[in-house]
Design a protein around this motif. Sequence first.
Motif, PDB file in Angstrom:
ATOM      1  N   VAL A 167       0.843  -1.138   0.029  1.00 19.37           N
ATOM      2  CA  VAL A 167      -0.048  -0.041  -0.076  1.00 19.37           C
ATOM      3  C   VAL A 167       0.932   1.134   0.102  1.00 19.37           C
ATOM      4  N   GLU A 168       1.855   1.102   0.793  1.00 19.27           N
ATOM      5  CA  GLU A 168       2.596   2.485   1.006  1.00 19.27           C
ATOM      6  C   GLU A 168       4.037   2.065   1.389  1.00 19.27           C
ATOM      7  N   PHE A 169       5.023   2.757   1.171  1.00 16.93           N
ATOM      8  CA  PHE A 169       6.415   2.299   1.211  1.00 16.93           C
ATOM      9  C   PHE A 169       7.246   3.787   1.185  1.00 16.93           C
ATOM     10  N   GLY A 170       7.938   3.963   2.263  1.00 13.27           N
ATOM     11  CA  GLY A 170       8.569   5.310   2.568  1.00 13.27           C
ATOM     12  C   GLY A 170       9.435   5.164   3.827  1.00 13.27           C
ATOM     13  N   PRO A 171      10.232   6.510   3.901  1.00 17.56           N
ATOM     14  CA  PRO A 171      10.897   6.427   5.252  1.00 17.56           C
ATOM     15  C   PRO A 171       9.951   6.273   6.506  1.00 17.56           C
ATOM     16  N   THR A 172      10.518   5.715   7.330  1.00 19.24           N
ATOM     17  CA  THR A 172       9.643   5.095   8.612  1.00 19.24           C
ATOM     18  C   THR A 172       8.785   6.429   9.239  1.00 19.24           C
ATOM     19  N   ASN A 173       9.656   7.476   9.655  1.00 17.19           N
ATOM     20  CA  ASN A 173       9.059   8.621  10.048  1.00 17.19           C
ATOM     21  C   ASN A 173       7.864   9.147   9.336  1.00 17.19           C
ATOM     22  N   GLN A 174       8.146   9.312   7.937  1.00 17.90           N
ATOM     23  CA  GLN A 174       6.965   9.919   7.353  1.00 17.90           C
ATOM     24  C   GLN A 174       5.775   9.112   7.138  1.00 17.90           C
ATOM     25  N   LEU A 175       5.848   7.622   7.174  1.00 16.46           N
ATOM     26  CA  LEU A 175       4.822   6.733   6.843  1.00 16.46           C
ATOM     27  C   LEU A 175       4.143   6.934   8.359  1.00 16.46           C
ATOM     28  N   PHE A 176       4.734   6.794   9.363  1.00 13.47           N
ATOM     29  CA  PHE A 176       4.054   6.936  10.699  1.00 13.47           C
ATOM     30  C   PHE A 176       3.492   8.503  10.937  1.00 13.47           C
ATOM     31  N   THR A 177       3.864   9.399  10.443  1.00 18.57           N
ATOM     32  CA  THR A 177       3.540  10.663  10.971  1.00 18.57           C
ATOM     33  C   THR A 177       2.597  11.261   9.686  1.00 18.57           C
ATOM     34  N   ASN A 178       3.024  10.985   8.660  1.00 22.28           N
ATOM     35  CA  ASN A 178       2.253  11.619   7.511  1.00 22.28           C
ATOM     36  C   ASN A 178       2.099  10.733   6.574  1.00 22.28           C
ATOM     37  N   PRO A 179       1.439   9.558   6.840  1.00 17.36           N
ATOM     38  CA  PRO A 179       0.915   8.663   5.527  1.00 17.36           C
ATOM     39  C   PRO A 179       0.195   9.349   4.326  1.00 17.36           C
ATOM     40  N   THR A 180       0.480   8.854   3.190  1.00 18.16           N
ATOM     41  CA  THR A 180      -0.208   9.483   1.984  1.00 18.16           C
ATOM     42  C   THR A 180      -1.532   8.632   2.011  1.00 18.16           C
ATOM     43  N   ASP A 181      -1.277   7.465   2.148  1.00 17.47           N
ATOM     44  CA  ASP A 181      -2.671   6.461   1.705  1.00 17.47           C
ATOM     45  C   ASP A 181      -3.798   6.277   2.812  1.00 17.47           C
ATOM     46  N   PRO A 182      -5.013   6.674   2.740  1.00 14.62           N
ATOM     47  CA  PRO A 182      -5.937   6.789   3.979  1.00 14.62           C
ATOM     48  C   PRO A 182      -5.730   5.195   4.683  1.00 14.62           C
ATOM     49  N   ARG A 183      -5.535   3.948   3.993  1.00 12.61           N
ATOM     50  CA  ARG A 183      -5.711   2.743   4.690  1.00 12.61           C
ATOM     51  C   ARG A 183      -4.366   2.778   5.437  1.00 12.61           C
ATOM     52  N   THR A 184      -3.237   3.577   5.218  1.00  7.30           N
ATOM     53  CA  THR A 184      -1.978   3.260   5.872  1.00  7.30           C
ATOM     54  C   THR A 184      -2.447   4.096   7.265  1.00  7.30           C
TER      55      THR A 184
END
Lengths: 298, 286
Positions: free
Chosen positions: B260-277
């Motif tokens: 669904v989403e792949f990126g720097p850990t910080n970004q994925l946890f604080t500012n995910p781009t996908d609503p499912r994430t």
Amino acid sequence: MADTGTLPYKASPVSPLAPDRRYLARKFHGRFMAGLITVAALVGVSVLWLILGYVIVRGAPAINLDFFTQRPLPYGEVGGGIAPSITGTLLILAVAALIGVPVGLGCGIYLAEYGRGSVVEVIRFCSDLVAGVPSIVVGVFVWALLVRHVVGNFSGIAGAVSLAIIMIPIIVRTVEAVLLLVPYTLREAALALGVPKWRVVISVVLPSAKAGIITGLVLAIARAGGETAPLLLTTLGNQFFSWNLLEPIGAIPIQLYNYAVAPYPDWHTKAWGAALVLISVIGVLSTLARVATWGQSR
Amino acid sequence: MTMSEQVPGTHNATQPVPDRNNATTGTAGGHWMQVRDVAAYYGDRMAISEISMTIKPRSTTAIIGPSGCGKSTFIRCLNRMHEVGLGNNRVTGSVLLDGHDIYGRSIDPVQVRRYIGMVFQRPNPFPSMSIYDNVVAGIKLTRSPSRTELDETVERCLNQAALWDEVKDKLKASGASLSGGQQQRLCIARSLAMQPHVLLMDEPCSALDPIATYKIETLINELKRQYTIVIVTHNMQQASRVADETAFFLAGEERIGKLVEFGPTNQLFTNPTDPRTEAYITGRFG
């Protein structure tokens, strides 16, 4: 009803744990079934002890040093033994194991580790069919093949082949079952280290299953060691010492049979003695295997 | 062995998989992997599909997602363990190690696993082997090492796995006599003994208590200075503690796991781009 002392709660008038009728019925039922299976277990084990005890009682009078060191004598002469049959049985069993163990072990390893899908089913089915073939039919087959044609006469090698045929399906099934008991995670652990599959089987799987495999091999050898029918048709038996696999060789079951069907009481005693020796040989083999795998799991 | 012993060199994508005996030389900056449109099947059933990502060298990449999203299936595709199980398991797409497809026509899966090690969910030391023999099992079963090499490997790997001090006086004891956490570190040491380029960890802490988990996490942060690490975890806190980059997997109605989403850990946890994430990391499902 227990004293609740200063607690602000009152004890209930009837204990919620008091046994009711259904509980008592279940309890009785449980005890009854436990009793039944205990009886079944005792019957199963006592059969062994009855056979063993009776063979010892009847066979002991025949046992003396000559019985193990002398060859059989014609009826009427006192003494003699079954030594050629003992050496013959050991020789035939050794040769049979030499043929049957590699084949059975290899087949069992193939089924557990390499075989996939319908191939496994077919092999397993065939192996079970062979296990179900009456041993005298195995004897007839080997007689037709080896005694009539390839070797040309009754011979120790023909007996060994027929015993190997009887051993193989037993070894295949026990080896397969024991190998399948080895946790899959062990194979995975070794494979993930980049160890080739054949090495995983030899160095990780087989050592883990060693005790079970040896037990299976001993079971198969013991079973083959007691076979009479195929030997009558293949090795024929021999009253004299012989180590020549291309000639008739004595075997304890054949000697036992010959003594048992004769009309002489002395020979009947010797038949019981032979039975006792046969059981002992198998018992010694089993014990050796147990000692060899002492302290290991399974 | 420490990082300082690594001899610098230049990375060259066209060079074949480096010789293992030369592994201390390594590739400057460590080893990287790239996953290209991977799908995996159990027989006819597709379990994961359309997965592509780049795994950066000398870093930790975490795979998170709810149960049944194909995390474990995916990580097992990275060292060709997926095809090991009985049945007709297969993988399509390609997985590159330093630019070379591990699913290439002439590639032996056994060889792949020597370079890409794996630690499993349940600690699985060989129960019949001593601690010492467990560490060098991989070496012993693949070649004929000298006694000195074995001794050195045992000390080096147990040190790297932060287990040496606890077991140095009982190396001949059975591996099964250790606690769960120690067993798992033993399994890590066993993988390190092969000097892998990449270390895969499939929920390595899920069978461990918090203290043992903490030790393993510290270890992961230590190891990533030298190794490229991929870790599957169902524990989001763990991912945030150890991972530089995180991938979120999710299986839809059809039960096929997708990235669904792949990126720097910080970004994925604080500012995910996908609503499912976002739904997953805030605990609204999974």
